[in-house]
Scaffold this motif. Structure first.
Motif, mmCIF file in Angstrom:
data_model
loop_
_atom_site.group_PDB
_atom_site.id
_atom_site.type_symbol
_atom_site.label_atom_id
_atom_site.label_comp_id
_atom_site.label_asym_id
_atom_site.label_seq_id
_atom_site.Cartn_x
_atom_site.Cartn_y
_atom_site.Cartn_z
ATOM 1 N N ASP A 1 0.832 -1.206 0.000
ATOM 2 C CA ASP A 1 0.000 0.000 0.000
ATOM 3 C C ASP A 1 0.864 1.252 0.000
ATOM 4 O O ASP A 1 0.564 2.235 -0.675
ATOM 5 N N ASN A 2 1.957 1.210 0.732
ATOM 6 C CA ASN A 2 2.865 2.355 0.800
ATOM 7 C C ASN A 2 3.576 2.580 -0.533
ATOM 8 O O ASN A 2 3.742 3.713 -0.976
ATOM 9 N N ALA A 3 3.977 1.509 -1.176
ATOM 10 C CA ALA A 3 4.770 1.621 -2.398
ATOM 11 C C ALA A 3 3.914 1.849 -3.640
ATOM 12 O O ALA A 3 4.309 2.608 -4.535
ATOM 13 N N TYR A 4 2.759 1.204 -3.721
ATOM 14 C CA TYR A 4 1.968 1.267 -4.953
ATOM 15 C C TYR A 4 0.506 1.661 -4.731
ATOM 16 O O TYR A 4 -0.219 1.880 -5.694
ATOM 17 N N GLY A 5 0.078 1.716 -3.489
ATOM 18 C CA GLY A 5 -1.332 1.957 -3.206
ATOM 19 C C GLY A 5 -1.651 3.408 -2.921
ATOM 20 O O GLY A 5 -0.944 4.336 -3.336
ATOM 21 N N SER A 6 -2.707 3.599 -2.177
ATOM 22 C CA SER A 6 -3.219 4.945 -1.919
ATOM 23 C C SER A 6 -2.884 5.448 -0.511
ATOM 24 O O SER A 6 -3.532 6.363 -0.025
ATOM 25 N N LEU A 7 -1.895 4.849 0.131
ATOM 26 C CA LEU A 7 -1.542 5.270 1.486
ATOM 27 C C LEU A 7 -1.159 6.740 1.534
ATOM 28 O O LEU A 7 -1.580 7.469 2.438
ATOM 29 N N ILE A 8 -0.398 7.203 0.563
ATOM 30 C CA ILE A 8 0.033 8.603 0.557
ATOM 31 C C ILE A 8 -1.171 9.531 0.435
ATOM 32 O O ILE A 8 -1.251 10.553 1.120
#
Length: 149
Positions: free
Chosen positions: A96-103
């Motif tokens: 999620d951090n690398a490719y998802g919407s966490l940001i």
């Protein structure tokens, strides 16, 4: 004659003030653009780091799952599969951090905090002012001069 000279000087002074205001506005815009570009570069580095970390953690996770599964089958103990559960949560977070919407979710939460919870963002002793910084600087100078004696 003096009145005409004074009027001309006033006009020049006004033009100079407008020029200085224009220059300070340009300088402020450049600083804001520079700070934004630096922020974007830092965020890009964080995302890149997360993706690189995911590569290593994904490899670790895969090897660990394979080893634990083989060990559970060989020893016939399902309890050996227990570490897979917390490791899968860590893997999901990293994905999620690398490719998802966490940001995006983090940014939305930060905006919410900034709009509805201002008291959490206040600095101890308030925002530094020129006077407080100058007072601290002078105290440091006088303290160091006392130590030198």
């Amino acid at each position: 004659m003096g009145f005409l000279l004074s009027k001309s000087m006033d006009a020049n002074l006004k033009k100079q003030q407008e020029f200085m205001l224009h220059n300070s506005r340009l300088q402020m815009e450049r600083q804001l653009l520079l700070q934004n570009e630096m922020r974007q570069r830092q965020m890009a580095m964080q995302v890149a780091w997360s993706r690189e970390f995911l590569t290593y953690f994904g490899t670790f996770f895969t090897l660990t799952c394979a080893g634990l599964t083989l060990g559970a089958i060989k020893r016939k103990k399902a309890a050996m599969l227990a570490p897979i559960l917390p490791l899968s949560f860590i893997l999901a977070y990293q994905v999620d951090n690398a490719y998802g919407s966490l940001i995006h979710r983090t940014r939305e939460e930060a905006e919410s905090i900034m709009s509805s919870e201002q008291q959490r963002l206040q600095l101890p002793h308030g925002t530094p002012t020129f006077d407080s910084i100058e007072k601290s600087r002078r105290a440091k100078i006088s303290f160091s001069s006392i130590l030198e004696k």
